[in-house]
Design a protein around this motif. Structure first.
Motif, PDB file in Angstrom:
ATOM      1  N   TYR A  56      41.846  49.268  42.176  1.00 54.96           N
ATOM      2  CA  TYR A  56      40.974  48.141  41.811  1.00 54.96           C
ATOM      3  C   TYR A  56      39.607  48.382  42.450  1.00 54.96           C
ATOM      4  CZ  TYR A  56      39.925  43.129  40.946  1.00 54.96           C
ATOM      5  OH  TYR A  56      39.398  41.941  40.504  1.00 54.96           O
ATOM      6  N   LEU A  57      38.597  48.629  41.615  1.00 55.68           N
ATOM      7  CA  LEU A  57      37.248  48.868  42.112  1.00 55.68           C
ATOM      8  C   LEU A  57      36.393  47.609  42.016  1.00 55.68           C
ATOM      9  CD1 LEU A  57      36.304  52.348  40.541  1.00 55.68           C
ATOM     10  CD2 LEU A  57      37.200  51.879  42.835  1.00 55.68           C
ATOM     11  N   ASN A  58      35.581  47.366  43.032  1.00 51.62           N
ATOM     12  CA  ASN A  58      34.614  46.268  43.033  1.00 51.62           C
ATOM     13  C   ASN A  58      33.218  46.852  42.949  1.00 51.62           C
ATOM     14  OD1 ASN A  58      37.086  45.237  44.758  1.00 51.62           O
ATOM     15  ND2 ASN A  58      36.052  43.416  43.967  1.00 51.62           N
ATOM     16  N   LEU A  59      32.543  46.622  41.838  1.00 50.62           N
ATOM     17  CA  LEU A  59      31.188  47.147  41.667  1.00 50.62           C
ATOM     18  C   LEU A  59      30.174  46.026  41.872  1.00 50.62           C
ATOM     19  CD1 LEU A  59      31.780  49.568  38.637  1.00 50.62           C
ATOM     20  CD2 LEU A  59      32.287  49.891  41.061  1.00 50.62           C
ATOM     21  N   GLN A  60      29.251  45.829  40.949  1.00 53.13           N
ATOM     22  CA  GLN A  60      28.203  44.829  41.110  1.00 53.13           C
ATOM     23  C   GLN A  60      28.713  43.472  40.631  1.00 53.13           C
ATOM     24  OE1 GLN A  60      23.478  45.458  40.712  1.00 53.13           O
ATOM     25  NE2 GLN A  60      24.515  45.469  38.757  1.00 53.13           N
ATOM     26  N   GLU A  61      29.144  42.621  41.555  1.00 51.05           N
ATOM     27  CA  GLU A  61      29.799  41.351  41.193  1.00 51.05           C
ATOM     28  C   GLU A  61      29.789  40.392  42.372  1.00 51.05           C
ATOM     29  OE1 GLU A  61      32.713  40.962  43.016  1.00 51.05           O
ATOM     30  OE2 GLU A  61      32.654  42.995  43.783  1.00 51.05           O
ATOM     31  N   CYS A  62      30.441  39.238  42.211  1.00 52.75           N
ATOM     32  CA  CYS A  62      30.474  38.233  43.282  1.00 52.75           C
ATOM     33  C   CYS A  62      31.876  38.002  43.821  1.00 52.75           C
ATOM     34  CB  CYS A  62      29.901  36.907  42.777  1.00 52.75           C
ATOM     35  SG  CYS A  62      30.980  36.075  41.584  1.00 52.75           S
ATOM     36  N   THR A  63      32.874  38.724  43.300  1.00 54.69           N
ATOM     37  CA  THR A  63      34.274  38.651  43.725  1.00 54.69           C
ATOM     38  C   THR A  63      35.013  37.431  43.193  1.00 54.69           C
ATOM     39  OG1 THR A  63      33.503  39.681  45.785  1.00 54.69           O
ATOM     40  CG2 THR A  63      35.802  39.130  45.692  1.00 54.69           C
ATOM     41  N   CYS A  64      34.402  36.631  42.306  1.00 52.67           N
ATOM     42  CA  CYS A  64      35.123  35.479  41.759  1.00 52.67           C
ATOM     43  C   CYS A  64      36.314  35.952  40.922  1.00 52.67           C
ATOM     44  CB  CYS A  64      34.207  34.578  40.946  1.00 52.67           C
ATOM     45  SG  CYS A  64      33.762  35.182  39.303  1.00 52.67           S
ATOM     46  N   CYS A  65      36.195  37.124  40.292  1.00 48.07           N
ATOM     47  CA  CYS A  65      37.311  37.653  39.502  1.00 48.07           C
ATOM     48  C   CYS A  65      38.483  38.003  40.413  1.00 48.07           C
ATOM     49  CB  CYS A  65      36.866  38.885  38.715  1.00 48.07           C
ATOM     50  SG  CYS A  65      35.501  38.571  37.594  1.00 48.07           S
ATOM     51  N   GLY A  66      38.172  38.603  41.572  1.00 48.54           N
ATOM     52  CA  GLY A  66      39.219  38.911  42.538  1.00 48.54           C
ATOM     53  C   GLY A  66      39.891  37.653  43.047  1.00 48.54           C
ATOM     54  N   GLU A  67      39.099  36.590  43.232  1.00 48.24           N
ATOM     55  CA  GLU A  67      39.667  35.319  43.682  1.00 48.24           C
ATOM     56  C   GLU A  67      40.613  34.758  42.624  1.00 48.24           C
ATOM     57  OE1 GLU A  67      39.460  33.838  46.548  1.00 48.24           O
ATOM     58  OE2 GLU A  67      38.065  35.259  47.447  1.00 48.24           O
ATOM     59  N   SER A  68      40.229  34.890  41.353  1.00 46.57           N
ATOM     60  CA  SER A  68      41.115  34.454  40.269  1.00 46.57           C
ATOM     61  C   SER A  68      42.390  35.290  40.257  1.00 46.57           C
ATOM     62  CB  SER A  68      40.385  34.577  38.929  1.00 46.57           C
ATOM     63  OG  SER A  68      41.256  34.314  37.844  1.00 46.57           O
ATOM     64  N   PHE A  69      42.228  36.598  40.426  1.00 47.34           N
ATOM     65  CA  PHE A  69      43.348  37.528  40.441  1.00 47.34           C
ATOM     66  C   PHE A  69      44.352  37.135  41.527  1.00 47.34           C
ATOM     67  CE2 PHE A  69      44.891  41.945  41.570  1.00 47.34           C
ATOM     68  CZ  PHE A  69      45.606  42.144  40.403  1.00 47.34           C
ATOM     69  N   LEU A  70      43.849  36.675  42.665  1.00 46.93           N
ATOM     70  CA  LEU A  70      44.709  36.286  43.785  1.00 46.93           C
ATOM     71  C   LEU A  70      45.485  35.008  43.509  1.00 46.93           C
ATOM     72  CD1 LEU A  70      42.262  36.906  46.740  1.00 46.93           C
ATOM     73  CD2 LEU A  70      44.450  38.019  46.459  1.00 46.93           C
ATOM     74  N   ARG A  71      45.023  34.230  42.535  1.00 44.72           N
ATOM     75  CA  ARG A  71      45.608  32.913  42.308  1.00 44.72           C
ATOM     76  C   ARG A  71      46.410  32.814  41.016  1.00 44.72           C
ATOM     77  NH1 ARG A  71      41.718  32.838  45.650  1.00 44.72           N
ATOM     78  NH2 ARG A  71      41.482  31.236  47.251  1.00 44.72           N
ATOM     79  N   SER A  72      46.918  33.927  40.562  1.00 45.98           N
ATOM     80  CA  SER A  72      47.811  33.899  39.412  1.00 45.98           C
ATOM     81  C   SER A  72      48.988  33.002  39.755  1.00 45.98           C
ATOM     82  CB  SER A  72      48.299  35.321  39.104  1.00 45.98           C
ATOM     83  OG  SER A  72      49.211  35.320  38.068  1.00 45.98           O
ATOM     84  N   SER A  73      49.271  32.016  38.898  1.00 45.87           N
ATOM     85  CA  SER A  73      50.192  30.960  39.332  1.00 45.87           C
ATOM     86  C   SER A  73      51.399  30.721  38.451  1.00 45.87           C
ATOM     87  CB  SER A  73      49.417  29.635  39.452  1.00 45.87           C
ATOM     88  OG  SER A  73      48.808  29.313  38.222  1.00 45.87           O
ATOM     89  N   HIS A  74      51.600  31.529  37.421  1.00 47.38           N
ATOM     90  CA  HIS A  74      52.780  31.313  36.593  1.00 47.38           C
ATOM     91  C   HIS A  74      54.040  31.714  37.358  1.00 47.38           C
ATOM     92  CE1 HIS A  74      51.281  29.794  32.863  1.00 47.38           C
ATOM     93  NE2 HIS A  74      50.311  30.679  32.857  1.00 47.38           N
ATOM     94  N   PRO A  75      55.229  31.247  36.973  1.00 47.15           N
ATOM     95  CA  PRO A  75      56.466  31.542  37.707  1.00 47.15           C
ATOM     96  C   PRO A  75      56.615  33.012  38.027  1.00 47.15           C
ATOM     97  CG  PRO A  75      56.895  29.997  35.945  1.00 47.15           C
ATOM     98  CD  PRO A  75      55.461  30.434  35.794  1.00 47.15           C
ATOM     99  N   LEU A  76      56.865  33.300  39.280  1.00 51.87           N
ATOM    100  CA  LEU A  76      57.088  34.637  39.818  1.00 51.87           C
ATOM    101  C   LEU A  76      55.820  35.468  39.952  1.00 51.87           C
ATOM    102  CD1 LEU A  76      60.397  35.895  38.162  1.00 51.87           C
ATOM    103  CD2 LEU A  76      60.089  34.949  40.427  1.00 51.87           C
ATOM    104  N   VAL A  77      54.854  35.268  39.087  1.00 50.34           N
ATOM    105  CA  VAL A  77      53.692  36.146  39.106  1.00 50.34           C
ATOM    106  C   VAL A  77      52.948  36.049  40.432  1.00 50.34           C
ATOM    107  CG1 VAL A  77      51.524  36.739  37.967  1.00 50.34           C
ATOM    108  CG2 VAL A  77      53.466  35.958  36.619  1.00 50.34           C
ATOM    109  N   SER A  78      52.838  34.846  40.986  1.00 51.05           N
ATOM    110  CA  SER A  78      52.112  34.686  42.232  1.00 51.05           C
ATOM    111  C   SER A  78      52.730  35.513  43.346  1.00 51.05           C
ATOM    112  CB  SER A  78      52.076  33.211  42.636  1.00 51.05           C
ATOM    113  OG  SER A  78      53.387  32.696  42.747  1.00 51.05           O
ATOM    114  N   ASP A  79      54.033  35.707  43.307  1.00 53.59           N
ATOM    115  CA  ASP A  79      54.704  36.515  44.321  1.00 53.59           C
ATOM    116  C   ASP A  79      54.781  37.983  43.937  1.00 53.59           C
ATOM    117  OD1 ASP A  79      55.238  34.329  45.970  1.00 53.59           O
ATOM    118  OD2 ASP A  79      57.035  33.818  44.845  1.00 53.59           O
ATOM    119  N   LEU A  80      54.868  38.251  42.649  1.00 51.49           N
ATOM    120  CA  LEU A  80      55.129  39.619  42.209  1.00 51.49           C
ATOM    121  C   LEU A  80      53.898  40.447  41.902  1.00 51.49           C
ATOM    122  CD1 LEU A  80      58.181  39.224  39.804  1.00 51.49           C
ATOM    123  CD2 LEU A  80      58.167  40.062  42.136  1.00 51.49           C
TER     124      LEU A  80
END
Length: 362
Positions: A56-80
């Protein structure tokens, strides 16, 4: 966890029941729009295949996408999501830094040529040789090209990566461009949004594991399962649009009753995304439902299109088949005709009843 360990073996070792594992597989199939007959293929793939290495590369951005990625919330996905994949490199999360971190990225590239997924968050900067965004003295443009060379596929995650977002807005001083402008020799999957929906990456990876190929894409290179429909098509306020009931200013009576936000600048009719279907925060809400107009963040050049709170006078390509500024008048006109017609029919019926009574008198 050994990289040769399958998803199912990991899940069982962590105490995930077989029932919950099947629920996860069913959810992934539904999110991808697959038929029920495809469910056994997903189960088989996750039971038999090892984790997929991800850089996972972080280029020119504000990291809001990474924050969204961290908060995946459907069953099991948040843990897996971080365990079912082998997330080998992500600057926002990794403990390592500097040379040690870069060695991990290079090792994954060396050990899994053609067998890892590259996720890229942020735009590429071409101005002055890419000097505006560098890591360890190397431009991220060069790092991107190097890392993409051995990737099975590239997921451009977020609007910065898919349309350059705010960095690419006029006058674009860094010459920011989307990932697909630089990567030409690999399949690039665009997942736009500011931020995008985290489950899109999960579904894309599961599809790749199951079928050995990327999912079906739209003509703009986006996963069709998530970007085939406009936000407007499934909007909770759609009925008010059709009825010609619009919010004219924030906090007016219409806003308090949940009327359509189109006249407040809502770009839902021209924005393709799954916000109204998947929603956010475990399906709790999305911007329009919460009272804020859609700003069209998944569409190209959305920062340069129009002011966020000014609506388009005409909807391009006759997307809705009606002029929004006239729809309210049309509805009132139809309603008026209906009232007149109803009154006329009532008069006819009553006149007939009166004549019948008079004819029955001796």
């Amino acid at each position: 966890m050994s990289k040769s360990e399958t998803y199912y073996q990991w899940a069982r070792r962590k105490g995930v029941s077989r029932r919950d594992f099947f629920k996860f597989c069913t959810l992934m199939g539904a999110m991808l729009g697959l038929e029920a007959t495809e469910f056994p293929k997903i189960v088989s793939a996750l039971q038999s295949k090892p984790r997929l290495p991800v850089i996972y590369l972080n280029l020119q951005e504000c990291t809001c996408c990474g924050e969204s990625f961290l908060r995946s919330s459907h069953p099991l996905v948040s843990d897996l999501i971080f365990n079912m994949i082998s997330l080998d490199y992500m600057e926002v999360l990794q403990a390592a830094a500097g040379k040690q971190a870069e060695e991990v990225r290079l090792k994954t590239m060396k050990d899994h040529p053609g067998g890892y997924i590259l996720v890229v968050e942020g735009s590429v900067t071409l101005g002055n040789g890419g000097v505006f965004c560098t890591i360890g003295g190397v431009s991220t443009t060069d790092i991107l090209k190097q890392t993409a060379e051995g990737a099975a596929a590239v997921i451009a995650y977020g609007s910065c990566a898919t349309n350059a977002c705010v960095q690419g807005a006029y006058p674009n001083p860094t010459e920011a461009v989307p990932i697909r402008r630089v990567i030409k020799n690999k399949p690039v999957i665009d997942v736009p949004g500011c931020p995008p929906i985290a489950e899109v990456i999960t579904g894309t990876i599961v599809h790749y594991l199951t079928y050995g190929e990327i999912p079906e894409l739209t003509n703009q290179g986006r996963p069709k399962a998530f970007y085939e429909h406009r936000v407007h098509d499934n909007c909770v306020r759609r009925a008010f649009f059709d009825a010609g009931q619009f919010v004219e200013s924030f906090d007016d009576a219409g806003a308090k009753q949940g009327w359509c936000l189109y006249k407040m600048g809502c770009k839902g009719p021209t924005t393709y995304n799954a916000c109204a279907i998947t929603e956010w925060n475990d399906g709790v809400s999305y911007p329009i439902k919460s009272g804020h107009p859609c700003i069209g963040c998944s569409e190209n050049n959305f920062f340069d299109n129009t002011p966020f709170y000014t609506h388009l006078a005409k909807i391009p390509n006759n997307a809705l088949g009606k002029d929004v500024d006239q729809v309210g008048m049309d509805v009132v006109g139809v309603a008026g005709l209906a009232v007149v017609a109803h009154a006329g029919m009532t008069a006819v019926v009553k006149h007939g009843e009166k004549k019948a009574k008079e004819g029955s008198k001796p």
